[in-house]
Design a protein around this motif. Sequence first.
Motif, PDB file in Angstrom:
ATOM      1  N   LEU A   5      75.514  -3.248  32.507  1.00  0.00           N
ATOM      2  CA  LEU A   5      74.655  -4.047  32.843  1.00  0.00           C
ATOM      3  C   LEU A   5      74.291  -4.975  31.225  1.00  0.00           C
ATOM      4  CD1 LEU A   5      72.058  -2.144  35.317  1.00  0.00           C
ATOM      5  CD2 LEU A   5      74.748  -4.179  35.668  1.00  0.00           C
ATOM      6  N   VAL A   6      74.167  -6.176  30.897  1.00  0.00           N
ATOM      7  CA  VAL A   6      74.037  -6.961  30.035  1.00  0.00           C
ATOM      8  C   VAL A   6      72.571  -8.137  30.438  1.00  0.00           C
ATOM      9  CG1 VAL A   6      74.408  -8.136  27.539  1.00  0.00           C
ATOM     10  CG2 VAL A   6      76.253  -7.010  28.841  1.00  0.00           C
ATOM     11  N   LEU A   7      71.290  -7.816  30.098  1.00  0.00           N
ATOM     12  CA  LEU A   7      69.907  -9.087  30.131  1.00  0.00           C
ATOM     13  C   LEU A   7      69.985  -9.209  29.148  1.00  0.00           C
ATOM     14  CD1 LEU A   7      69.858  -5.488  30.475  1.00  0.00           C
ATOM     15  CD2 LEU A   7      67.309  -6.670  30.978  1.00  0.00           C
ATOM     16  N   THR A   8      69.931 -11.147  29.488  1.00  0.00           N
ATOM     17  CA  THR A   8      69.539 -12.460  28.134  1.00  0.00           C
ATOM     18  C   THR A   8      67.894 -13.131  29.402  1.00  0.00           C
ATOM     19  OG1 THR A   8      71.588 -12.293  28.128  1.00  0.00           O
ATOM     20  CG2 THR A   8      70.477 -14.306  27.741  1.00  0.00           C
ATOM     21  N   TYR A   9      67.473 -12.184  28.333  1.00  0.00           N
ATOM     22  CA  TYR A   9      66.016 -12.646  28.155  1.00  0.00           C
ATOM     23  C   TYR A   9      65.802 -15.080  28.166  1.00  0.00           C
ATOM     24  CZ  TYR A   9      64.768  -8.283  26.130  1.00  0.00           C
ATOM     25  OH  TYR A   9      64.170  -7.143  25.966  1.00  0.00           O
ATOM     26  N   ARG A  10      65.353 -14.847  29.087  1.00  0.00           N
ATOM     27  CA  ARG A  10      65.519 -16.568  29.758  1.00  0.00           C
ATOM     28  C   ARG A  10      63.887 -16.706  28.974  1.00  0.00           C
ATOM     29  NH1 ARG A  10      66.712 -16.676  35.701  1.00  0.00           N
ATOM     30  NH2 ARG A  10      68.734 -16.913  35.582  1.00  0.00           N
ATOM     31  N   GLU A  11      62.985 -16.254  28.708  1.00  0.00           N
ATOM     32  CA  GLU A  11      61.593 -16.675  28.330  1.00  0.00           C
ATOM     33  C   GLU A  11      61.772 -16.299  26.648  1.00  0.00           C
ATOM     34  OE1 GLU A  11      59.869 -18.544  29.713  1.00  0.00           O
ATOM     35  OE2 GLU A  11      61.215 -18.777  31.638  1.00  0.00           O
ATOM     36  N   PRO A  12      60.567 -16.466  26.062  1.00  0.00           N
ATOM     37  CA  PRO A  12      60.719 -15.875  24.425  1.00  0.00           C
ATOM     38  C   PRO A  12      59.545 -14.603  24.653  1.00  0.00           C
ATOM     39  CG  PRO A  12      58.853 -18.532  25.078  1.00  0.00           C
ATOM     40  CD  PRO A  12      59.539 -17.452  26.101  1.00  0.00           C
ATOM     41  N   LEU A  13      60.237 -13.523  23.666  1.00  0.00           N
ATOM     42  CA  LEU A  13      59.804 -11.922  23.722  1.00  0.00           C
ATOM     43  C   LEU A  13      58.416 -11.856  23.784  1.00  0.00           C
ATOM     44  CD1 LEU A  13      61.467  -9.540  23.229  1.00  0.00           C
ATOM     45  CD2 LEU A  13      60.638 -10.526  21.000  1.00  0.00           C
ATOM     46  N   ASP A  14      57.648 -12.739  23.273  1.00  0.00           N
ATOM     47  CA  ASP A  14      56.139 -12.009  23.666  1.00  0.00           C
ATOM     48  C   ASP A  14      55.769 -12.597  25.644  1.00  0.00           C
ATOM     49  OD1 ASP A  14      56.268 -15.201  23.905  1.00  0.00           O
ATOM     50  OD2 ASP A  14      54.450 -15.349  23.514  1.00  0.00           O
TER      51      ASP A  14
END
Length: 91
Positions: A5-14
């Motif tokens: 399962l590969v997650l990709t962030y949709r928002e900035p890390l903070d």
Amino acid sequence: MFHVLVLTYREPLDVVDQTRPAHVEWIEREIEAGRLLLAGRQESQQGGVLITGDIDVAAAEELIAADPYTQAGLVSYERTTFNAALRAPGL
């Protein structure tokens, strides 16, 4: 079946990091239950990778849906399913 399962962030890390404690608690529970084997943030800091235990596709989709990151709309997931023809002892 095992799943990557590969997650990709949709928002900035903070923004993602505000939900990280709940995400980590969820991962720890799923590891304890045997549904997840490995988890970690990608070196690029653009997402993460989870390796499931031997679960069916429906259970993998349930994991994705239960992730606090998913529930907060912070990630997209890509699932790759495979048969583990060769395994380390104990898997």
